[in-house]
Design an enzyme around this catalytic site. Structure first.
Site, PDB file in Angstrom:
ATOM      1  N   ASP A   7       0.779  -1.207   0.087  1.00  0.00           N
ATOM      2  CA  ASP A   7       0.003   0.038   0.017  1.00  0.00           C
ATOM      3  C   ASP A   7       0.856   1.336   0.116  1.00  0.00           C
ATOM      4  OD1 ASP A   7      -1.912   1.990   0.315  1.00  0.00           O
ATOM      5  OD2 ASP A   7      -2.478   1.449   2.233  1.00  0.00           O
ATOM      6  N   ALA A  12       5.293   6.918   2.630  1.00  0.00           N
ATOM      7  CA  ALA A  12       5.843   5.473   3.032  1.00  0.00           C
ATOM      8  C   ALA A  12       5.114   4.531   2.315  1.00  0.00           C
ATOM      9  CB  ALA A  12       5.790   5.454   4.587  1.00  0.00           C
ATOM     10  N   LYS A  14       3.283   0.815   3.080  1.00  0.00           N
ATOM     11  CA  LYS A  14       2.988  -0.285   4.065  1.00  0.00           C
ATOM     12  C   LYS A  14       3.076  -1.790   3.339  1.00  0.00           C
ATOM     13  CE  LYS A  14      -0.035   2.910   6.694  1.00  0.00           C
ATOM     14  NZ  LYS A  14      -1.510   3.322   7.027  1.00  0.00           N
ATOM     15  N   TYR A  87     -20.122   2.187  -6.174  1.00  0.00           N
ATOM     16  CA  TYR A  87     -19.860   3.506  -6.228  1.00  0.00           C
ATOM     17  C   TYR A  87     -20.112   4.322  -7.721  1.00  0.00           C
ATOM     18  CZ  TYR A  87     -16.949   7.423  -3.949  1.00  0.00           C
ATOM     19  OH  TYR A  87     -16.693   8.429  -3.292  1.00  0.00           O
ATOM     20  N   GLY A  94     -11.017   5.978  -3.936  1.00  0.00           N
ATOM     21  CA  GLY A  94      -9.585   5.745  -3.542  1.00  0.00           C
ATOM     22  C   GLY A  94      -9.441   4.270  -3.379  1.00  0.00           C
ATOM     23  N   ASP A  96      -7.705   2.714  -1.137  1.00  0.00           N
ATOM     24  CA  ASP A  96      -7.642   1.930   0.272  1.00  0.00           C
ATOM     25  C   ASP A  96      -9.110   1.770   0.865  1.00  0.00           C
ATOM     26  OD1 ASP A  96      -8.217   4.875   0.034  1.00  0.00           O
ATOM     27  OD2 ASP A  96      -7.215   5.498   1.899  1.00  0.00           O
ATOM     28  N   ARG A  97     -10.032   2.773   0.299  1.00  0.00           N
ATOM     29  CA  ARG A  97     -11.413   2.753   0.849  1.00  0.00           C
ATOM     30  C   ARG A  97     -12.048   1.333   0.120  1.00  0.00           C
ATOM     31  NH1 ARG A  97     -14.660   7.569  -1.053  1.00  0.00           N
ATOM     32  NH2 ARG A  97     -16.167   6.571   0.258  1.00  0.00           N
ATOM     33  N   THR A 120      -5.206  10.311   7.550  1.00  0.00           N
ATOM     34  CA  THR A 120      -4.930  11.565   6.920  1.00  0.00           C
ATOM     35  C   THR A 120      -6.568  12.042   6.845  1.00  0.00           C
ATOM     36  OG1 THR A 120      -2.939  11.062   5.941  1.00  0.00           O
ATOM     37  CG2 THR A 120      -4.312  12.963   5.126  1.00  0.00           C
TER      38      THR A 120
END
Length: 247
Positions: A7, A12, A14, A87, A94, A96-97, A120
């Site tokens: 990710d 950074a 992950k 969606y 995103g 990540d969502r 964030t």
């Protein structure tokens, strides 16, 4: 089967290494260039990479030379998923969502969940019946709120997050810094609890799962039973990879 989920964020990377569905190792790399060394050490059969910060194409091509199986670039609008994505604008969603939604659906198949990802941004997302990602809300995270008050006003100071996130936050601030802390921190908690109440009113029995870097702050302050899974996004990426490899 050993897999690696990556990710890539703004500052950074992950990662999570899985053996089957067991998360063996997770950590943060300060730079994407260090992934090559990670691949040599962990020797995964397949890799999935996701980013909200940059295009992953050149990295995927490079890593494909080091992986004997598949390197999957997760693109919400086009990648095959183990859940339905409802969606309206998947090209703006995103990664990540959607990955967190896939992780929640795997943990609780057939059950509706509300995912609170506190990082964030503070994102509250609804997975209906463990099968369909419906969307949710996006709001500034705690640090963004502190920074916005300082940046967009003439005299308000920049207030830092408390180092002890479990310490009580005074409701009535008796100086400006304390008042800002109350507004940002107590306000964010009230906001998220309001979302929980609203979603649970529509979905009795809804499970609430908390993830993200600020999960430790929110956990003791949210209503009802909360499941805390800090690595939910990585787990979801792993499940998306497995779905694509097996299908």
């Amino acid at each position: 089967m050993r897999t690696l989920a990556l990710d890539i964020g703004n500052t950074a990377v992950k990662y999570g290494c899985f053996e089957g569905d067991v998360l063996l190792e997770t950590a943060v790399l300060p730079a994407v260039e260090q992934v090559n060394t990670l691949l040599a050490r962990l020797t995964p059969q397949h890799v999935v990479v996701s980013s909200v910060a940059e295009d992953t194409g050149r990295w995927a091509q490079q890593w494909q030379q080091l992986v004997r199986g598949r390197v999957l670039e997760f693109v919400p609008a086009t990648t095959s998923l183990p859940i339905r994505n409802a969606y309206a604008t998947p090209h703006t969603l995103g990664a990540d969502r959607l990955a967190a939604a896939a992780g929640a659906a795997w943990f609780w198949p057939g059950q509706s969940t509300l995912i609170i990802d506190a990082g964030t941004a503070i994102k509250c997302d609804w997975v209906e019946d463990g099968r369909t990602f419906r969307g949710g809300s996006i709001a500034p995270g705690l640090r963004l709120r502190f920074e916005a008050l300082h940046t967009f006003t003439g005299r308000l100071p920049l207030v830092a997050m408390p180092t002890d996130t479990a310490a009580p936050v005074t409701l009535t601030g008796d100086d400006t810094q304390a008042a800002i802390r109350s507004g940002v921190l107590n306000g964010a908690v009230a906001e998220v609890n309001g979302f929980i109440d609203a979603y649970q009113a529509q979905n009795p029995g809804l499970r609430v799962v908390l993830a993200g870097g600020d999960a430790g702050f929110f956990q003791p302050r949210l209503k009802g039973r909360i499941f805390v899974i800090p690595e939910l996004v990585l787990i979801g990426l792993h499940r998306i990879l497995v779905h694509n490899v097996e299908n």
